[in-house]
Each structure stands twice: as structure tokens, then as C-alpha cells.
Scaffold this active site. Structure first.
Site, mmCIF file in Angstrom:
data_model
loop_
_atom_site.group_PDB
_atom_site.id
_atom_site.type_symbol
_atom_site.label_atom_id
_atom_site.label_comp_id
_atom_site.label_asym_id
_atom_site.label_seq_id
_atom_site.Cartn_x
_atom_site.Cartn_y
_atom_site.Cartn_z
ATOM 1 N N LYS A 255 55.946 36.248 33.682
ATOM 2 C CA LYS A 255 56.527 37.358 34.438
ATOM 3 C C LYS A 255 56.460 37.173 35.951
ATOM 4 O O LYS A 255 57.263 37.747 36.674
ATOM 5 C CB LYS A 255 55.862 38.681 34.043
ATOM 6 C CG LYS A 255 54.468 38.932 34.586
ATOM 7 C CD LYS A 255 54.059 40.375 34.249
ATOM 8 C CE LYS A 255 52.716 40.803 34.814
ATOM 9 N NZ LYS A 255 51.569 40.109 34.198
ATOM 10 N N GLU B 230 45.209 32.684 32.475
ATOM 11 C CA GLU B 230 46.614 33.104 32.553
ATOM 12 C C GLU B 230 47.045 33.345 33.996
ATOM 13 O O GLU B 230 47.475 34.448 34.349
ATOM 14 C CB GLU B 230 46.818 34.392 31.738
ATOM 15 C CG GLU B 230 46.455 34.250 30.280
ATOM 16 C CD GLU B 230 46.587 35.547 29.492
ATOM 17 O OE1 GLU B 230 46.702 35.467 28.260
ATOM 18 O OE2 GLU B 230 46.569 36.637 30.102
ATOM 19 N N GLY C 241 44.939 36.815 37.702
ATOM 20 C CA GLY C 241 44.348 37.507 38.837
ATOM 21 C C GLY C 241 43.922 36.612 39.984
ATOM 22 O O GLY C 241 43.494 37.116 41.025
ATOM 23 N N TYR D 124 56.412 37.684 41.773
ATOM 24 C CA TYR D 124 56.652 39.124 41.754
ATOM 25 C C TYR D 124 57.622 39.582 42.846
ATOM 26 O O TYR D 124 57.411 40.607 43.495
ATOM 27 C CB TYR D 124 55.323 39.889 41.843
ATOM 28 C CG TYR D 124 54.366 39.515 40.737
ATOM 29 C CD1 TYR D 124 54.723 39.715 39.407
ATOM 30 C CD2 TYR D 124 53.135 38.931 41.010
ATOM 31 C CE1 TYR D 124 53.863 39.356 38.380
ATOM 32 C CE2 TYR D 124 52.268 38.563 39.980
ATOM 33 C CZ TYR D 124 52.640 38.783 38.677
ATOM 34 O OH TYR D 124 51.795 38.433 37.665
ATOM 35 N N ASP E 17 68.332 55.214 47.927
ATOM 36 C CA ASP E 17 67.236 55.902 47.246
ATOM 37 C C ASP E 17 66.086 56.110 48.226
ATOM 38 O O ASP E 17 65.679 55.178 48.915
ATOM 39 C CB ASP E 17 66.766 55.053 46.054
ATOM 40 C CG ASP E 17 65.900 55.855 45.103
ATOM 41 O OD1 ASP E 17 64.900 56.450 45.574
ATOM 42 O OD2 ASP E 17 66.208 55.880 43.905
ATOM 43 N N HIS F 281 41.275 40.846 31.974
ATOM 44 C CA HIS F 281 42.027 40.543 33.191
ATOM 45 C C HIS F 281 41.246 41.100 34.367
ATOM 46 O O HIS F 281 40.940 42.291 34.402
ATOM 47 C CB HIS F 281 43.435 41.142 33.121
ATOM 48 C CG HIS F 281 44.393 40.522 34.101
ATOM 49 N ND1 HIS F 281 44.205 40.582 35.458
ATOM 50 C CD2 HIS F 281 45.538 39.818 33.927
ATOM 51 C CE1 HIS F 281 45.202 39.944 36.071
ATOM 52 N NE2 HIS F 281 46.024 39.465 35.159
ATOM 53 N N SER G 84 44.955 41.899 39.365
ATOM 54 C CA SER G 84 45.804 40.933 40.068
ATOM 55 C C SER G 84 45.376 40.801 41.528
ATOM 56 O O SER G 84 44.892 41.755 42.127
ATOM 57 C CB SER G 84 47.276 41.347 39.972
ATOM 58 O OG SER G 84 48.106 40.223 40.119
ATOM 59 N N GLY H 62 49.264 33.722 37.157
ATOM 60 C CA GLY H 62 50.681 33.926 37.438
ATOM 61 C C GLY H 62 50.897 33.649 38.914
ATOM 62 O O GLY H 62 51.297 32.568 39.331
ATOM 63 N N ARG H 63 50.534 34.650 39.695
ATOM 64 C CA ARG H 63 50.647 34.592 41.147
ATOM 65 C C ARG H 63 50.120 33.284 41.741
ATOM 66 O O ARG H 63 50.772 32.665 42.578
ATOM 67 C CB ARG H 63 49.804 35.766 41.666
ATOM 68 C CG ARG H 63 49.825 36.043 43.103
ATOM 69 C CD ARG H 63 48.813 37.163 43.402
ATOM 70 N NE ARG H 63 49.104 38.434 42.738
ATOM 71 C CZ ARG H 63 50.075 39.275 43.113
ATOM 72 N NH1 ARG H 63 50.841 38.995 44.133
ATOM 73 N NH2 ARG H 63 50.281 40.406 42.463
HETATM 74 C C1 LIG Z 1 50.464 39.779 34.690
HETATM 75 C C2 LIG Z 1 49.512 39.153 33.788
HETATM 76 C C3 LIG Z 1 48.907 37.945 34.133
HETATM 77 C C4 LIG Z 1 49.111 37.268 35.456
HETATM 78 O O1 LIG Z 1 48.479 37.943 36.480
HETATM 79 P P1 LIG Z 1 48.376 37.305 37.953
HETATM 80 O O2 LIG Z 1 47.685 38.349 38.721
HETATM 81 O O3 LIG Z 1 49.771 37.051 38.423
HETATM 82 O O4 LIG Z 1 47.593 36.051 37.833
HETATM 83 C C5 LIG Z 1 48.075 37.355 33.206
HETATM 84 N N1 LIG Z 1 47.828 37.932 32.011
HETATM 85 C C6 LIG Z 1 48.393 39.104 31.653
HETATM 86 C C7 LIG Z 1 48.096 39.669 30.313
HETATM 87 C C8 LIG Z 1 49.241 39.753 32.527
HETATM 88 O O5 LIG Z 1 49.778 40.919 32.172
#
Ligand SMILES: *Cc1c(COP(=O)(O)O)cnc(C)c1O
Length: 401
Positions: free
Chosen positions: A77, A280, A245, A377, A348, A205, A208, A282-283
Site C-alpha cells: 500500500k 513489513e 513502521g 503514501y 472541498d 505494528h 507508522s 512500507g515507508r
Molecule cells: C501499513 C502497514 C504496514 C507498513 O507500514 P509502514 O509504516 O509504511 O512501514 C505494515 N503492515 C501492515 C499490516 C500495515 O497495515
């Protein structure tokens, strides 16, 4: 690399103060600003995100070096661009998805379904069935409801339990929404054992953009305790997922991935070698690889306040500012700075990007706005609301650095 010299200088100053030494222990990277500037000048038709996949590769390698026992499963995501996903797969990443659409992005790239973990704690029966049929094996649960739903669809599925852990010091605390508390976790474990479900892992988690490494220590310790309870109930715990995170540099100081890694590696010693450990991020893997570029549409004075409108706002991808994220923003003007209210192009009333943001007083129609470390994001959130186009994503790979 405009930021490097100054951040290195800052590092040297900070060695005097052990408390601050926790931060900025490793220079963070950013996409070369001159490349971004040239890209904007060459062609501009709408807001764009420019991504250098060499930085994505570098971040993958740095993550793995910091936590050798932990395999990163990229959270799709954060930035679902196919070219980015492909580079991450080449670098050995697994993936974490929230929907079957995200699964459908990955499979054509040759990502094995077994490398994809379904970490959204609340899924439709159809999504569970679809993913299981495609070969996904690991599915998260944080409720008895999801446990039963998943077990009904695929009794052989491997399940991991999302637990609530502290999100202190994270810019986006998430635990309030997802994660079983101690009592719920006990109930889920007992019911899994009774059903004969393969509840085999624990995840959490840290929140983030988490700037507090202790959140991982606490999460891993809680997971350790739960592993024991699971084994006692007759389950076979063998997966630890330390979530996402991991933070990136914007304006506030952050602990480096090496500092977080030291905390994680130490806490992991409580787990036997045969326990599979994943994360996991992301960022962390994509933010620094990108600059988001948009343009000033025009300015106005309203009730004595200076407003400027950009051609991308909340609905165009610049949305994390509303949750308190402070980006480093560059322009081609030199100021002096005044306090601007910044809005997007839509009508808006919620489309206000920032209030009282210090930016050069002489910014005007047509000026470029360059937002640093915006690879995560941004485009992923954009919608076509009010008829404004989605941002373009430009991907290139610079030569090895
Ligand atoms: C969004 C999300 C992540 C990624 O989070 P980051 O802060 O971008 O590292 C990892 N695991 C789950 C379940 C998430 O919803």
C-alpha cells in the site's frame, strides 16, 4: 545530494551529546535534487512523483544488513507502482497485502504466492477464498470472527495473530484500531486449538513512522510470551512478524535503521533459530527514493492571511501533512519566508494541505514545489476528485552510488 553535507555536519556536532546520538547515526539518503529539478523543467503536464529505484535497492540492502535474521515483506500500500514492486522482488523482498487487487499486482511479476502475506485483519470471505486458491498461505487474524471465517475457507491456512502493542512515539499510532489485547489473544488461541486451526505466528505494528525503537522490543517480548501460551495450548508457533513502521527522514530526527536493528536483533535472541522472522516495512523502503513535484496555481489574501493553492492537494496525493507529517519542501525561490496557508486545487473545504507553513514570500503562479522523501503514501492515496488528474509516476534507475 544537497542534504548530505549538512546532515554529516550535524552528526559531528551531536557526538558530544549521547542522548541525541541515538538519532542521525547514519546519513539518510535522498533523491538527487538536481535530477528532480531538471525533470520538472523538461516536461510538466501534471503533478508527478519521481522515483529512483537505485535508492529502493539501497534501502533494501541496508535493511537486510541491519537485521540479518529478518526478511522484509514490503507493504504494497505504501507505493503499489509495478516498477517499484519489481525492483523490490528482484532484491529479495516478500510482500504484505491488504486486498486481492494488491495480490493481482504481484502475481504477474512472478512473485510466488507463498511470499505474499495477507496482513489485513478483516477480510471478506471471498477475498480469503481467492487468495487461498492463488496459493497464499499466511493470513493474519485479530478476532475470533476472522479466525472462524478463514478456517472455514481453508482449514490448512497458516494463521498469525496480530496483537496490540504500544505505539508511543509513532507519528501514526495504529494499535487503537487493530490488534488483540491479552484477554482476546487468549481466547483466539484457545479457539484455534479447539478448531485444529494452524495458528502459528504472532505479529504487531509499532505504529507508522515510529521514532521509538523500544516499541519493537516490547512487541517482540509480548510475542515471545504468546509463543509459550500457544505451544502450551498445543499449537506450533513458528512465525514472528515484527510489522512495519520503520521511519524515514523528514524534518524531525529519527533513529537510523541500524539503531532499531540493534534493538530488534537483541530481542530476537529469545527465539529459537528455526522461527521464521519477517518484517513489513512500507515507508522505509520507498519514501527516500522519491520527490513529489507540483506547482503553484495562484495565491490570494483572505481575512488578512496569505493563501497559495497548489495543483495537488489532499486528493492529489499530499495528504500525510494533515496527520502532522512535516515534509522538507524545496522551491526555486529564496524568500524571505512567510507563514502561508496551502490548499489543493479542489473546492472541498477539507482540501487544506498545511497552515502557517513557512515558505518563500515571493512564490507565485507556475512555481514548482518539490517535496522531499515523498515516495510513500502520496500517489497511492490520490483520487480523481473534482476532475483533477492523478499524479504521474516517473521511475528511473540512477547508476550505482
Ligand atoms: C501499513 C502497514 C504496514 C507498513 O507500514 P509502514 O509504516 O509504511 O512501514 C505494515 N503492515 C501492515 C499490516 C500495515 O497495515
Amino acid at each position: 545530494m544537497g542534504d548530505r553535507p549538512s546532515s554529516l555536519a550535524r552528526n559531528r556536532e551531536q557526538t558530544a551529546n549521547p542522548q541525541e546520538q541515538l538519532f542521525d547515526t547514519h546519513p539518510e539518503v535522498s533523491l538527487d535534487f538536481e535530477v528532480v529539478r531538471q525533470a520538472a523543467r523538461q516536461k510538466y503536464t501534471r503533478p508527478f512523483l519521481i522515483i529512483d529505484t537505485a535508492i529502493v535497492r539501497e534501502k533494501m540492502r541496508r535493511f537486510r544488513a541491519a537485521m540479518p535474521r529478518v526478511r522484509p515483506h514490503y507493504a504494497v500500500k505504501a507505493n503499489p507502482d509495478r516498477r517499484v514492486l519489481k525492483v523490490l522482488a528482484q532484491e529479495g523482498a516478500g510482500f504484505e497485502i491488504a486486498s486481492t487487487a494488491e495480490l493481482d499486482l504481484l502475481l504477474p511479476l512472478g512473485v510466488p504466492a507463498a511470499d505474499v502475506f495477507f496482513s489485513n485483519p478483516m477480510r471478506s470471505r471471498e477475498a480469503n477464498a481467492y487468495a487461498a486458491a492463488k496459493g497464499v498461505r499466511w493470513f493474519v487474524v485479530d478476532s475470533v470472527d476472522e479466525l472462524r471465517r478463514m478456517h472455514a475457507v481453508d482449514p490448512a491456512a497458516c494463521l498469525y495473530l496480530r496483537i496490540a502493542t504500544p505505539n508511543i512515539g509513532s507519528d501514526w499510532p495504529l494499535s487503537g484500531k487493530f490488534g488483540a489485547g491479552a484477554a482476546e489473544a487468549r481466547e483466539i488461541v484457545a479457539i484455534a486449538a479447539k478448531l485444529g486451526a494452524d495458528l502459528a505466528g504472532v505479529t504487531f505494528h509499532a505504529g507508522s513512522q515510529c521514532r521509538n525503537p523500544e516499541n519493537w522490543r516490547v512487541g517482540i517480548e509480548k510475542a515471545r510470551t504468546l509463543f509459550d501460551a500457544m505451544a502450551k495450548a498445543g499449537l506450533r508457533p513458528r512465525l514472528l512478524d515484527i510489522g512495519g513502521g520503520f521511519p524515514v527522514r523528514h524534518v524531525k530526527p529519527i533513529p537510523s535503521i541500524e539503531v532499531i536493528g540493534a534493538v530488534v536483533n537483541e530481542a530476537l535472541q529469545a527465539f529459537p533459530e528455526d522461527v521464521q522472522v519477517i518484517a513489513e516495512p512500507g515507508r522505509y523502503l520507498v519514501s527516500d527514493a522519491g520527490y513529489f513535484v507540483c506547482r503553484v496555481l495562484g495565491s490570494a489574501t483572505r481575512a488578512g492571511k496569505r493563501w497559495m493553492h497548489w495543483d495537488a492537494g489532499l486528493f492529489g496525493g499530499v495528504i500525510e501533512t494533515t496527520e502532522g507529517l512535516k515534509y522538507k519542501i524545496r522551491t526555486d525561490r529564496s524568500g524571505p519566508d512567510i507563514a502561508w496557508h496551502v490548499a489543493g486545487p479542489t473546492c472541498d473545504s477539507v482540501d487544506v494541505v498545511m497552515r502557517d507553513e513557512p515558505l518563500p514570500s515571493d512564490l507565485q503562479e507556475g512555481d514548482f514545489i518539490y517535496i522531499r522523501n515523498a515516495g510513500a503514501y502520496t500517489t497511492a492515496y490520490a483520487s480523481g476528485f473534482n476532475g483533477f488528474p492523478l499524479p504521474e509516476v516517473r521511475v528511473f534507475e540512477s547508476r550505482p552510488r
